[in-house]
Design a protein around this motif. Sequence first.
Motif, PDB file in Angstrom:
ATOM      1  N   ALA A  79       0.687  -1.077  -0.264  1.00 60.26           N
ATOM      2  CA  ALA A  79       0.091  -0.389   0.369  1.00 60.26           C
ATOM      3  C   ALA A  79       1.235   1.104   0.492  1.00 60.26           C
ATOM      4  O   ALA A  79       1.886   1.036   0.736  1.00 60.26           O
ATOM      5  CB  ALA A  79      -0.837  -0.405   1.343  1.00 60.26           C
ATOM      6  N   THR A  81       1.217   3.629   1.923  1.00 66.61           N
ATOM      7  CA  THR A  81       1.361   4.435   3.277  1.00 66.61           C
ATOM      8  C   THR A  81       2.770   4.920   3.131  1.00 66.61           C
ATOM      9  O   THR A  81       3.668   5.121   2.303  1.00 66.61           O
ATOM     10  CB  THR A  81       2.140   3.705   3.957  1.00 66.61           C
ATOM     11  OG1 THR A  81       3.286   2.857   3.704  1.00 66.61           O
ATOM     12  CG2 THR A  81       0.845   2.114   3.671  1.00 66.61           C
ATOM     13  N   ASP A  83       5.557   5.589   5.132  1.00 63.52           N
ATOM     14  CA  ASP A  83       6.538   4.451   4.847  1.00 63.52           C
ATOM     15  C   ASP A  83       6.888   3.891   3.687  1.00 63.52           C
ATOM     16  O   ASP A  83       8.407   4.138   3.296  1.00 63.52           O
ATOM     17  CB  ASP A  83       7.161   3.271   6.258  1.00 63.52           C
ATOM     18  CG  ASP A  83       5.937   4.254   7.592  1.00 63.52           C
ATOM     19  OD1 ASP A  83       6.776   5.352   7.849  1.00 63.52           O
ATOM     20  OD2 ASP A  83       6.510   3.898   8.471  1.00 63.52           O
ATOM     21  N   ASN A  84       6.243   3.232   2.967  1.00 60.13           N
ATOM     22  CA  ASN A  84       6.497   2.773   1.965  1.00 60.13           C
ATOM     23  C   ASN A  84       6.963   4.050   0.204  1.00 60.13           C
ATOM     24  O   ASN A  84       7.664   4.008  -0.201  1.00 60.13           O
ATOM     25  CB  ASN A  84       5.349   2.261   1.535  1.00 60.13           C
ATOM     26  CG  ASN A  84       5.089   0.703   2.115  1.00 60.13           C
ATOM     27  OD1 ASN A  84       6.499   0.245   3.043  1.00 60.13           O
ATOM     28  ND2 ASN A  84       4.499  -0.006   2.060  1.00 60.13           N
TER      29      ASN A  84
END
Length: 236
Positions: A79, A81, A83-84
């Motif tokens: 996803a 996100t 952080d990603n």
Amino acid sequence: MKLDILVIGAHADDAEIGMSGTIAKQAAAGYKVGIIDLTEAELSSNGNVELRKEEAAAASQVLGLSYRSNLGLPDRGLAATPDNVAVVTAAIRSCSPGIVFAPYWEDRHPDHIAASKLVEEAVFNAKLRRYMPEIPSIPAPDLYFYFINDWRTPDLLVDVTGFYPLKEQALACYRSQFGQAAAPGEDVAPTPLNQGYVERVKARDALLGQRKLIPYAEGFAVKSPYLIELFGSSST
């Protein structure tokens, strides 16, 4: 590593399925081409993390890659996100490519859809100088999308006829995914990938080539117009 072209996939073999003929063609022309695999494909029904890394390394050598890395993001956890997006943005900035390729945004595999969105977000953020200012921003790369499972009429075709044997060799490196013959004691689960999948990829590329009366082509989609300098015989 400063790259001309960066191809990003959810799993090792995604880029090879979609565009390894184009990768080999660009590498042979002297361009620096790299692949980033977002996950280690740890949830795959066949093979394991170490074997898939070995297969990716072998395919990289076949294609003449200048760079390949794995970000180790969670399989089935791509996803977009914060952080990603930050991890992928940092990876794109470190390669500073002129062109980025991501999986097409419609596909039977949810990870391919998620990867497409994640890469699109990261490409946008890579140019923002106040986003993660500790890593220098880069000029916005052009973004193209390659087909893995599902596809539409492409916006752009690349003639890969002369490099199709290299595509077949690269795909053959992923025996754990596309092979049915098990080694002694090896348990192989039936999946769409080992039920004639490579033959269907070849048929798709032949069908795309037929649009321009050539043996094999790989197709790409775009979300914004691409610019050319001149119309000529190659565009007919």
